[in-house]
Scaffold this motif. Structure first.
Motif, PDB file in Angstrom:
ATOM      1  N   GLU A  64      51.305  44.263  43.003  1.00 29.52           N
ATOM      2  CA  GLU A  64      50.174  44.798  42.253  1.00 29.52           C
ATOM      3  C   GLU A  64      48.861  44.325  42.859  1.00 29.52           C
ATOM      4  N   HIS A  65      48.799  43.063  43.225  1.00 30.35           N
ATOM      5  CA  HIS A  65      47.586  42.511  43.831  1.00 30.35           C
ATOM      6  C   HIS A  65      47.296  43.196  45.165  1.00 30.35           C
ATOM      7  N   GLN A  66      48.314  43.404  45.964  1.00 30.42           N
ATOM      8  CA  GLN A  66      48.138  44.067  47.254  1.00 30.42           C
ATOM      9  C   GLN A  66      47.612  45.486  47.093  1.00 30.42           C
ATOM     10  N   ALA A  67      48.017  46.144  46.031  1.00 30.33           N
ATOM     11  CA  ALA A  67      47.595  47.525  45.790  1.00 30.33           C
ATOM     12  C   ALA A  67      46.252  47.603  45.079  1.00 30.33           C
ATOM     13  N   GLY A  68      45.715  46.462  44.676  1.00 28.07           N
ATOM     14  CA  GLY A  68      44.445  46.458  43.960  1.00 28.07           C
ATOM     15  C   GLY A  68      44.572  46.926  42.524  1.00 28.07           C
ATOM     16  N   TYR A  69      45.775  46.900  41.982  1.00 30.02           N
ATOM     17  CA  TYR A  69      46.008  47.352  40.610  1.00 30.02           C
ATOM     18  C   TYR A  69      45.385  46.381  39.614  1.00 30.02           C
ATOM     19  N   ARG A  70      44.739  46.917  38.603  1.00 31.79           N
ATOM     20  CA  ARG A  70      44.189  46.119  37.513  1.00 31.79           C
ATOM     21  C   ARG A  70      44.657  46.725  36.207  1.00 31.79           C
ATOM     22  N   ASP A  71      45.309  45.920  35.394  1.00 37.48           N
ATOM     23  CA  ASP A  71      45.786  46.373  34.094  1.00 37.48           C
ATOM     24  C   ASP A  71      44.589  46.853  33.272  1.00 37.48           C
ATOM     25  N   PRO A  72      44.664  48.054  32.699  1.00 41.46           N
ATOM     26  CA  PRO A  72      43.523  48.593  31.947  1.00 41.46           C
ATOM     27  C   PRO A  72      43.068  47.688  30.803  1.00 41.46           C
ATOM     28  N   TYR A  73      43.979  47.030  30.137  1.00 34.08           N
ATOM     29  CA  TYR A  73      43.598  46.147  29.036  1.00 34.08           C
ATOM     30  C   TYR A  73      42.842  44.924  29.550  1.00 34.08           C
ATOM     31  N   VAL A  74      43.273  44.388  30.686  1.00 35.48           N
ATOM     32  CA  VAL A  74      42.586  43.241  31.274  1.00 35.48           C
ATOM     33  C   VAL A  74      41.176  43.655  31.713  1.00 35.48           C
ATOM     34  N   VAL A  75      41.050  44.831  32.294  1.00 36.80           N
ATOM     35  CA  VAL A  75      39.733  45.335  32.688  1.00 36.80           C
ATOM     36  C   VAL A  75      38.831  45.449  31.468  1.00 36.80           C
ATOM     37  N   TYR A  76      39.349  45.982  30.386  1.00 38.20           N
ATOM     38  CA  TYR A  76      38.591  46.116  29.137  1.00 38.20           C
ATOM     39  C   TYR A  76      38.116  44.744  28.642  1.00 38.20           C
ATOM     40  N   LEU A  77      39.022  43.770  28.614  1.00 37.09           N
ATOM     41  CA  LEU A  77      38.652  42.427  28.155  1.00 37.09           C
ATOM     42  C   LEU A  77      37.589  41.794  29.049  1.00 37.09           C
ATOM     43  N   LEU A  78      37.753  41.939  30.351  1.00 36.05           N
ATOM     44  CA  LEU A  78      36.767  41.378  31.274  1.00 36.05           C
ATOM     45  C   LEU A  78      35.394  42.019  31.079  1.00 36.05           C
ATOM     46  N   GLU A  79      35.380  43.330  30.871  1.00 31.45           N
ATOM     47  CA  GLU A  79      34.109  44.016  30.635  1.00 31.45           C
ATOM     48  C   GLU A  79      33.439  43.506  29.365  1.00 31.45           C
ATOM     49  N   LYS A  80      34.225  43.283  28.317  1.00 32.85           N
ATOM     50  CA  LYS A  80      33.661  42.763  27.070  1.00 32.85           C
ATOM     51  C   LYS A  80      33.084  41.366  27.263  1.00 32.85           C
ATOM     52  N   VAL A  81      33.817  40.510  27.956  1.00 30.72           N
ATOM     53  CA  VAL A  81      33.365  39.138  28.181  1.00 30.72           C
ATOM     54  C   VAL A  81      32.106  39.139  29.044  1.00 30.72           C
ATOM     55  N   LEU A  82      32.117  39.902  30.119  1.00 30.70           N
ATOM     56  CA  LEU A  82      30.962  39.937  31.019  1.00 30.70           C
ATOM     57  C   LEU A  82      29.743  40.543  30.335  1.00 30.70           C
ATOM     58  N   CYS A  83      29.944  41.551  29.507  1.00 30.59           N
ATOM     59  CA  CYS A  83      28.846  42.170  28.770  1.00 30.59           C
ATOM     60  C   CYS A  83      28.261  41.168  27.772  1.00 30.59           C
ATOM     61  N   ARG A  84      29.120  40.458  27.082  1.00 29.05           N
ATOM     62  CA  ARG A  84      28.671  39.467  26.103  1.00 29.05           C
ATOM     63  C   ARG A  84      27.928  38.330  26.799  1.00 29.05           C
ATOM     64  N   ASP A  85      28.449  37.875  27.931  1.00 26.43           N
ATOM     65  CA  ASP A  85      27.792  36.786  28.668  1.00 26.43           C
ATOM     66  C   ASP A  85      26.427  37.215  29.182  1.00 26.43           C
ATOM     67  N   SER A  86      26.289  38.439  29.674  1.00 24.72           N
ATOM     68  CA  SER A  86      25.007  38.891  30.208  1.00 24.72           C
ATOM     69  C   SER A  86      23.994  39.116  29.100  1.00 24.72           C
ATOM     70  N   SER A  87      24.460  39.444  27.885  1.00 27.74           N
ATOM     71  CA  SER A  87      23.519  39.642  26.783  1.00 27.74           C
ATOM     72  C   SER A  87      23.042  38.312  26.207  1.00 27.74           C
ATOM     73  N   SER A  88      23.791  37.231  26.409  1.00 31.86           N
ATOM     74  CA  SER A  88      23.393  35.930  25.887  1.00 31.86           C
ATOM     75  C   SER A  88      22.416  35.227  26.817  1.00 31.86           C
ATOM     76  N   VAL A  89      22.325  35.681  28.073  1.00 29.76           N
ATOM     77  CA  VAL A  89      21.385  35.101  29.027  1.00 29.76           C
ATOM     78  C   VAL A  89      20.063  35.851  28.881  1.00 29.76           C
ATOM     79  N   VAL A  90      19.037  35.135  28.401  1.00 25.81           N
ATOM     80  CA  VAL A  90      17.737  35.783  28.171  1.00 25.81           C
ATOM     81  C   VAL A  90      16.682  35.144  29.024  1.00 25.81           C
TER      82      VAL A  90
END
Length: 111
Positions: free
Chosen positions: A85-111
């Protein structure tokens, strides 16, 4: 003891005992991984799912604890599948969703 009818099933396959099912499914998963590694099959999500379905069925059958006799091979097969999976660049859709939420939340807390 089996009483005339198979006790273990996977997809359309029937097995006379649990050990036979485990060994067969691990062998089939391994064969698919080897075929992908050697280039006989492409490293696509569809091809990897063949192995993943077998390992997930075993995971469900094992429950909380993988029997010691199978643990090393079972863990190795999962590891090889993750490598593909890593060699193919596969990313589980749920993991991508969680990462997007975390990164969005982190960027909104930095002011």
């Amino acid at each position: 003891m089996v009483s005339g009818e198979e006790i273990c099933r996977f997809d359309s396959q029937a097995f006379s005992c649990f050990d036979n099912m485990v060994e067969t499914l691990m062998h089939e998963a391994n064969e698919q991984i080897v075929r992908i590694d050697t280039g006989d099959k492409k490293n696509t999500n569809l091809e990897r799912m063949y192995a993943r379905w077998r390992l997930q069925h075993l995971q469900q059958c094992f429950g909380e604890c993988v029997p010691g006799v199978y643990r090393s091979t079972y863990n190795s097969l999962w590891s090889q599948l993750y490598r593909l999976e890593h060699q193919a660049g596969y990313r589980d859709p749920y993991v991508v969703y969680l990462l997007e939420k975390v990164l969005c939340r982190d960027s909104s807390s930095v002011v």
